[in-house]
Write an enzyme that holds these catalytic residues in place. Structure first.
Site, PDB file in Angstrom:
ATOM      1  N   ILE A 235      97.374  71.159  36.032  1.00  0.00           N
ATOM      2  CA  ILE A 235      98.419  71.045  37.055  1.00  0.00           C
ATOM      3  C   ILE A 235      99.430  72.178  36.979  1.00  0.00           C
ATOM      4  O   ILE A 235     100.328  72.258  37.818  1.00  0.00           O
ATOM      5  CB  ILE A 235      99.161  69.695  36.953  1.00  0.00           C
ATOM      6  CG1 ILE A 235      99.752  69.494  35.553  1.00  0.00           C
ATOM      7  CG2 ILE A 235      98.238  68.555  37.315  1.00  0.00           C
ATOM      8  CD1 ILE A 235     100.612  68.249  35.435  1.00  0.00           C
ATOM      9  N   GLY A 236      99.298  73.054  35.991  1.00  0.00           N
ATOM     10  CA  GLY A 236     100.227  74.175  35.911  1.00  0.00           C
ATOM     11  C   GLY A 236      99.760  75.199  34.898  1.00  0.00           C
ATOM     12  O   GLY A 236      99.231  74.847  33.845  1.00  0.00           O
ATOM     13  N   PHE A 240     103.409  80.685  29.149  1.00  0.00           N
ATOM     14  CA  PHE A 240     103.462  79.890  27.922  1.00  0.00           C
ATOM     15  C   PHE A 240     102.111  79.276  27.596  1.00  0.00           C
ATOM     16  O   PHE A 240     101.805  78.987  26.449  1.00  0.00           O
ATOM     17  CB  PHE A 240     104.495  78.762  28.067  1.00  0.00           C
ATOM     18  CG  PHE A 240     104.067  77.668  29.003  1.00  0.00           C
ATOM     19  CD1 PHE A 240     103.341  76.584  28.538  1.00  0.00           C
ATOM     20  CD2 PHE A 240     104.376  77.727  30.348  1.00  0.00           C
ATOM     21  CE1 PHE A 240     102.936  75.577  29.399  1.00  0.00           C
ATOM     22  CE2 PHE A 240     103.978  76.729  31.214  1.00  0.00           C
ATOM     23  CZ  PHE A 240     103.256  75.651  30.738  1.00  0.00           C
ATOM     24  N   GLY A 241     101.274  79.048  28.604  1.00  0.00           N
ATOM     25  CA  GLY A 241     100.018  78.335  28.417  1.00  0.00           C
ATOM     26  C   GLY A 241      99.689  77.563  29.675  1.00  0.00           C
ATOM     27  O   GLY A 241      99.612  78.133  30.760  1.00  0.00           O
ATOM     28  N   ALA A 243      99.542  73.219  31.560  1.00  0.00           N
ATOM     29  CA  ALA A 243      99.785  71.784  31.478  1.00  0.00           C
ATOM     30  C   ALA A 243      98.681  71.083  32.248  1.00  0.00           C
ATOM     31  O   ALA A 243      98.221  71.581  33.278  1.00  0.00           O
ATOM     32  CB  ALA A 243     101.152  71.429  32.052  1.00  0.00           C
ATOM     33  N   ASP A 358     117.780  74.494  31.988  1.00  0.00           N
ATOM     34  CA  ASP A 358     116.827  74.911  33.025  1.00  0.00           C
ATOM     35  C   ASP A 358     116.604  73.779  34.038  1.00  0.00           C
ATOM     36  O   ASP A 358     115.472  73.490  34.425  1.00  0.00           O
ATOM     37  CB  ASP A 358     115.496  75.320  32.392  1.00  0.00           C
ATOM     38  CG  ASP A 358     114.648  76.185  33.328  1.00  0.00           C
ATOM     39  OD1 ASP A 358     115.220  76.781  34.261  1.00  0.00           O
ATOM     40  OD2 ASP A 358     113.423  76.253  33.126  1.00  0.00           O
TER      41      ASP A 358
END
Length: 647
Positions: A235-236, A240-241, A243, A358
């Protein structure tokens, strides 16, 4: 009353006479008594017969040896109950702390392997949820649970084992993988068995494609993490990597979101782990209904993973984009309720000295009950006390408060590592104000081309649309005060008359209207409310080209019109409607039917070879591993070229 004889005790276990057995045990009888042949114990007899009450009474005895193998073939009571299909008995045995569910009999079979062979789906699921090992191989034939399920044509059990991460690369003593076995069965299946064999074979192909996709997108070598979390859908993805939504295999119908933090070329693995542990610890400190809950964190290979609760309706940013494309907006009351929920969550965080740093729509998540939650604590920090301030640039530019943005240069990049002026929790209040404006208008609060000028200058601040209460617009103005000391805190905002009245109304009337709005518009939003299983996610992914070709050939064999074939055919793409040359498909169908041409293997290799510009002579050598029929290979290549040029 005299104690029952040994023969009477054995007969009681065999027939399920719990009362008679209790008399024997109460009189000091041996709970591990064996029959006259010395082959079976009381527990074995009761387990084979499915006599739950007798099994319960025996396992209450502290000296009962639950894992005792039978003298006949080494089966334990658990294996016997599984072989006989007695689920209640198996479940009771599994609940005993001393029960070893991975013990093997003399042929090397475990309880799971027996369940897979029988196609006992409920028993297999029970064993898998209790941690049964998947990759144990039998001494006879070198079979695993998966190859046994495939060999015995058990499609539902195959699906279960694949969902729990069963290996696709294991080879039996004859050198065959599960996919090889399924292909052989499909080729020789009787008409009545063909659909079942097709289903198994395609499930294996789908799973292999899914695992390759997961490995490519996540860097993980397996699509099941820690033996518990099965990847459903990415989903993302970011620097960073990634999800993804995962199925909790130990708890049916439970899902989670897993954030995978991968090593980067310019960052060491230990730094990634340090940041991940910091984020996880911050989330563990935050226990509030309006904060996304962390379930656990773990290291998988070189990746650090955080497992969080699943928010069924996705993130707020996706909703804003989805609604805006259709020129829709959120209802006024829904925006106010979500704003107050987020305010409660932020107030809790600030009360525990945690600043998020954030806050933005992308990090606001919507639960199944239509409530809003704060998530993604990658930039969060815990302040030490009243006089402590954060001092590093963090956050997203569009939602960044003036005291941070003032330390960025004209290109909006950090000029120093430590800003001149520190900042505190009121940076989150500014960001929430920007988020409130965006929820209300579906527009960004400031012009991206004049961002620093508008945020740090003296230009007019954003105002809410006229349909919103003037009191809320006043709160927004206090949240976007450029001077930190003049900016309202969360507790001050919650103390306003509007907040008190609306929060009281929420307690009385709930959020039913918000839920109805989300349900009626969920189709506009990606990654929202419709994720039910890996199979559902697979239905929206590109379908494997090999499946389309198999369907086309099957259609010809059954005298039906062949469907369109495309290596990149998508079920949602209505523009692909052409059919490939019927004469070529018919010729291939004849070869498959009469000479057993290895269609799937050659097709896969031809797609790879043609896509990589492999020379013709090298391609022929490659195909020769599977067949001598080079004419059919050339026909197949014609189909592949036809499809590749049409994309």
């Amino acid at each position: 009353m005299s104690r029952p004889t040994l023969d009477q005790a054995l007969e009681a276990a065999r027939t399920g006479n719990a009362e008679k057995l209790c008399q024997y045990l109460d009189a000091g009888g041996d709970a591990n008594l064996r029959d006259g042949s010395g082959q079976l114990t009381l527990l074995h007899l009761a387990a084979m017969g499915g006599h739950l009450q007798v099994v319960v009474e025996l396992t209450r005895c502290s000296d009962c040896r639950i894992n005792e193998p039978s003298g006949r073939n080494g089966d334990t009571a658990l294996i016997m109950s599984v072989k006989s299909g007695h689920e209640a008995v198996a479940k009771h045995l599994l609940l005993q702390s001393s029960c070893d569910l991975n013990l093997r009999n003399r042929a090397g079979f475990t309880a799971l392997m027996k369940a897979a062979k029988r196609g006992a789906t409920s028993l297999a699921l029970l064993l898998l949820q209790h941690g049964a090992e998947l990759e144990v191989a039998s001494q006879r034939g070198g079979h695993t649970a998966l190859t046994l399920a495939v060999s015995n044509k058990r499609p539902k059990t195959v699906d279960q084992l694949l969902d729990f991460g069963a290996s696709l690369t294991h080879r039996t003593a004859s050198g065959k993988t599960a996919e090889d076995i399924a292909y052989d069965q499909r080729s020789s299946a009787e008409p009545g068995e063909r659909s079942k064999c097709d289903r198994i074979y395609r499930a294996l192909l789908d799973e292999r494609e899914h695992r390759e996709e997961v490995k490519r997108d996540t860097g993980l070598s397996n699509d099941v993490l820690n033996g518990q979390y099965k990847v459903i859908e990415i989903i993302g993805k970011g620097t960073f990597g990634c999800a993804f939504v995962a199925q909790n295999l130990r708890c049916q119908d439970a899902k989670a979101v897993v954030k995978v933090m991968r090593p980067q070329p310019n960052r060491r693995t230990i730094e990634i782990q340090r940041d991940g542990i910091h984020e996880a610890k911050i989330m563990l400190m935050a226990d509030h209904p309006q904060v996304v809950r962390i379930m656990q964190y773990l290291k998988v290979e070189k990746n650090f993973c955080i497992v969080m609760e699943f928010c069924e309706f996705g993130d707020l940013d996706a909703w804003i984009n989805g609604l805006d494309r259709k020129h829709k907006k959120f209802p006024v009351d829904t925006v106010i309720r979500w704003f107050l929920q987020l305010l409660l969550g932020l107030d809790y965080l600030h009360g525990n000295k945690i600043i998020h740093r954030d806050i933005k729509p992308k990090n606001i998540f919507l639960k199944q009950d239509a409530t809003a939650k704060i998530g993604d604590f990658g930039f969060a920090r815990r302040l030490l006390g009243e006089g402590d301030y954060a001092s590093t640039v963090a956050g997203t530019l569009m939602y960044m408060c003036p005291e941070i943005m003032s330390n960025l240069n004209g290109t909006l990049t950090a000029t120093v590592d430590v800003p001149v002026e520190g900042y505190d929790s009121k940076c989150d209040v500014w960001s929430l104000g920007c988020t409130l404006f965006e929820m209300s208008t579906m527009r960004l609060p400031f012009d991206p081309n004049k961002l620093k000028e508008q945020v740090c200058g003296d230009s007019p601040l954003p105002r809410l649309p006229k349909e919103y209460p003037i009191e809320l617009d006043t709160l927004l103005t206090s949240m976007l005060a450029r001077e930190r000391k003049k900016r309202a805190s969360c507790s001050q905002l919650l103390d306003s008359q509007l907040a008190r009245d609306r929060l009281q109304d929420m307690k009385v009337n709930g959020c039913a209207d918000d839920l109805r709005f989300l349900q009626s518009n969920a189709h506009l939003v990606k990654h929202c409310a419709g994720i039910t299983s890996k199979k559902t996610a697979a239905a929206t992914r590109t379908r494997g080209c090999i499946h389309r070709l198999m369907e086309a050939v099957d259609s010809v064999l059954n005298n039906r019109q062949p469907p369109a074939i495309s290596p990149n055919y998508n079920l949602q793409d209505d523009s692909i409607s052409d059919t490939v040359p019927d004469s070529i498909i018919e010729a291939l169908a004849e070869r498959v039917k009469w000479s057993g041409f290895p269609l799937e293997q050659v097709y896969r290799r031809s797609v790879v070879n043609l896509g990589s510009d492999v020379p013709p002579e090298e391609r022929r050598k490659d195909y020769a591993r599977f067949t001598d029929d080079m004419e059919a290979c050339e026909q197949l290549e014609t189909l592949v070229v036809c499809e590749m040029t049409r994309q």
